[in-house]
Design an enzyme around this catalytic site. Structure first.
Site, PDB file in Angstrom:
ATOM      1  N   LEU A 199     -25.895  92.482  22.136  1.00 30.23           N
ATOM      2  CA  LEU A 199     -27.217  92.056  22.509  1.00 30.23           C
ATOM      3  C   LEU A 199     -28.535  92.902  22.219  1.00 30.23           C
ATOM      4  CD1 LEU A 199     -25.686  91.209  26.165  1.00 30.23           C
ATOM      5  CD2 LEU A 199     -26.142  89.556  24.367  1.00 30.23           C
ATOM      6  N   GLY A 219     -26.414  98.453  24.190  1.00 30.53           N
ATOM      7  CA  GLY A 219     -26.752  99.667  23.476  1.00 30.53           C
ATOM      8  C   GLY A 219     -27.092 100.405  24.850  1.00 30.53           C
ATOM      9  N   ASP A 223     -34.841 105.375  24.728  1.00 31.40           N
ATOM     10  CA  ASP A 223     -35.244 105.923  23.739  1.00 31.40           C
ATOM     11  C   ASP A 223     -37.012 105.820  23.579  1.00 31.40           C
ATOM     12  OD1 ASP A 223     -35.503 103.314  23.071  1.00 31.40           O
ATOM     13  OD2 ASP A 223     -35.511 103.529  20.831  1.00 31.40           O
ATOM     14  N   ASN A 225     -38.676 103.360  22.765  1.00 34.89           N
ATOM     15  CA  ASN A 225     -38.942 102.527  21.798  1.00 34.89           C
ATOM     16  C   ASN A 225     -39.275 103.536  20.805  1.00 34.89           C
ATOM     17  OD1 ASN A 225     -39.447  99.830  20.940  1.00 34.89           O
ATOM     18  ND2 ASN A 225     -41.432 100.151  20.895  1.00 34.89           N
ATOM     19  N   LEU A 245     -30.931  87.776  24.647  1.00 35.68           N
ATOM     20  CA  LEU A 245     -30.964  87.007  25.911  1.00 35.68           C
ATOM     21  C   LEU A 245     -32.146  86.068  25.866  1.00 35.68           C
ATOM     22  CD1 LEU A 245     -30.409  89.532  28.778  1.00 35.68           C
ATOM     23  CD2 LEU A 245     -28.700  88.061  27.797  1.00 35.68           C
ATOM     24  N   LYS A 257     -40.543  93.044  25.827  1.00 35.41           N
ATOM     25  CA  LYS A 257     -39.360  92.218  26.057  1.00 35.41           C
ATOM     26  C   LYS A 257     -38.213  93.207  25.957  1.00 35.41           C
ATOM     27  CE  LYS A 257     -38.216  88.987  23.298  1.00 35.41           C
ATOM     28  NZ  LYS A 257     -38.066  87.635  22.226  1.00 35.41           N
ATOM     29  N   LEU A 259     -35.385  95.449  28.117  1.00 38.60           N
ATOM     30  CA  LEU A 259     -34.822  96.000  29.383  1.00 38.60           C
ATOM     31  C   LEU A 259     -33.836  96.803  29.361  1.00 38.60           C
ATOM     32  CD1 LEU A 259     -33.658  92.078  29.963  1.00 38.60           C
ATOM     33  CD2 LEU A 259     -35.796  93.011  30.962  1.00 38.60           C
TER      34      LEU A 259
END
Length: 326
Positions: A199, A219, A223, A225, A245, A257, A259
């Site tokens: 995912l 995962g 981090d 991003n 998702l 986007k 989570l």
């Protein structure tokens, strides 16, 4: 008067004066001592023959008298405390019955054959503070799965390094966790590759349904991003199926986007219970993300049905900045 007689009279007067002064001095000292003694000692009340008491003895006597006078009050207080403890035991027993009922309800839950895997192989890419945040997210996943109506088969893979150390230090009871599979091996060594679906929000594939025969990998990377697209790259390199998702199909958000690990986990649990992606998203996603249904203006206030407190992450450290790509 003759001089001799005057001399005798003067001598007599002086002798009388000296004797008078001596008597005054002699009688003055005992009088002063008696006064001091009377100030420092007080006779015991009630009995004139009682010995004289000092101030300290007087205080002790008054304290003893007060103790005796309050005997009945103490007895009444003990009785009230005893009654209160009895009521507390009764309430505890009733609460135990409720708790037992909840446990029975949990045991009556219908387990799902679907597997959710948290990939902990990114340990070396995170700072210790981010590893601890991941630890808290995993704790939340475990707790939510334990009380879910359709609990999944929960896997932790590649557990070691800083994350293992954090769990040992902050939550030693993790070794007694139930209904979870904790592995030091990589997830590809635990589940066959054909059954894996990673995912990741970078995948072009949109997940529409959950296959109970599949194992969905989340995962375990906090981090901020810094490693954008890493999970998608890993899945592609290993030749593993991947998907995102269906967020865009049902909700709009005013933030990235992405989570947190526990949010992805809880959304899937909610979908298994409700059978609706939209309900699952609105149940779990935090209000801070400005979630609105597709087709509704983001500035429009949510309807009453959509006002569910969806910030499922009670840990203040698990915020939008500590989210995991899903």
């Amino acid at each position: 008067m003759p001089p001799t007689r005057l001399l005798h009279a003067s001598s007599a007067d002086m002798t009388t004066a000296v004797c008078s002064q001596t008597a005054d001095d002699t009688t003055g000292k005992p009088a002063s001592a008696e006064e001091d003694q009377s100030e420092k000692a007080v006779s015991s009340p009630g009995d004139p023959e009682d010995p004289v008491l000092s101030k300290r003895q007087r205080k002790k006597l008054l304290k003893q008298q007060k103790w005796e006078e309050e005997r009945e009050q103490r007895k009444q207080r003990r009785k009230e405390r005893k009654q209160q403890r009895r009521l507390q035991r009764q309430n505890h027993q009733e609460g135990g019955e409720v708790q037992s009922a909840r446990k029975r309800a949990r045991r009556e839950a219908t387990p799902s054959s679907l597997r959710l895997v948290v990939d902990c192989s990114f340990d070396s890419l995170m700072l210790i503070k981010d590893v601890r945040k991941l630890h808290k997210q995993i704790q939340r996943c475990y707790a939510e799965n334990r009380r879910a109506s359709h609990p999944v088969q929960f896997y932790l893979t590649s557990l070691g390094g800083q994350l293992r150390q954090s769990m040992d230090e902050k939550d030693k009871g993790w070794v007694n966790w139930k209904d979870i599979h904790i592995k030091t091996e990589h997830y590809t060594e635990v589940v066959s590759q054909e059954q894996l679906v990673y995912l990741t929000s970078d995948s072009p594939n949109v997940l529409t349904e959950l296959d109970p025969q599949r194992a969905y990998v989340i995962g375990g990377l906090v981090d901020h991003n810094h490693h954008k697209g890493l999970t998608f790259e890993r899945a592609t390199e290993l030749g593993i199926s991947h998907a995102q998702l269906p967020l865009s199909s049902f909700v709009k958000m005013n933030s990235r986007k992405v989570l947190a690990v526990n949010h992805v986990f809880e959304i899937i649990l909610a979908y298994l219970e409700k059978g609706s992606w939209q309900e699952a998203f609105f149940t779990v996603l935090p209000q801070r993300k400005g979630v609105v249904a597709v087709g509704r203006d983001a500035t429009e206030p949510p309807k009453k049905d959509d006002e569910t407190d969806s910030d499922s992450d009670s840990d203040p450290e698990t915020t939008a900045q500590t989210e995991q790509r899903a």
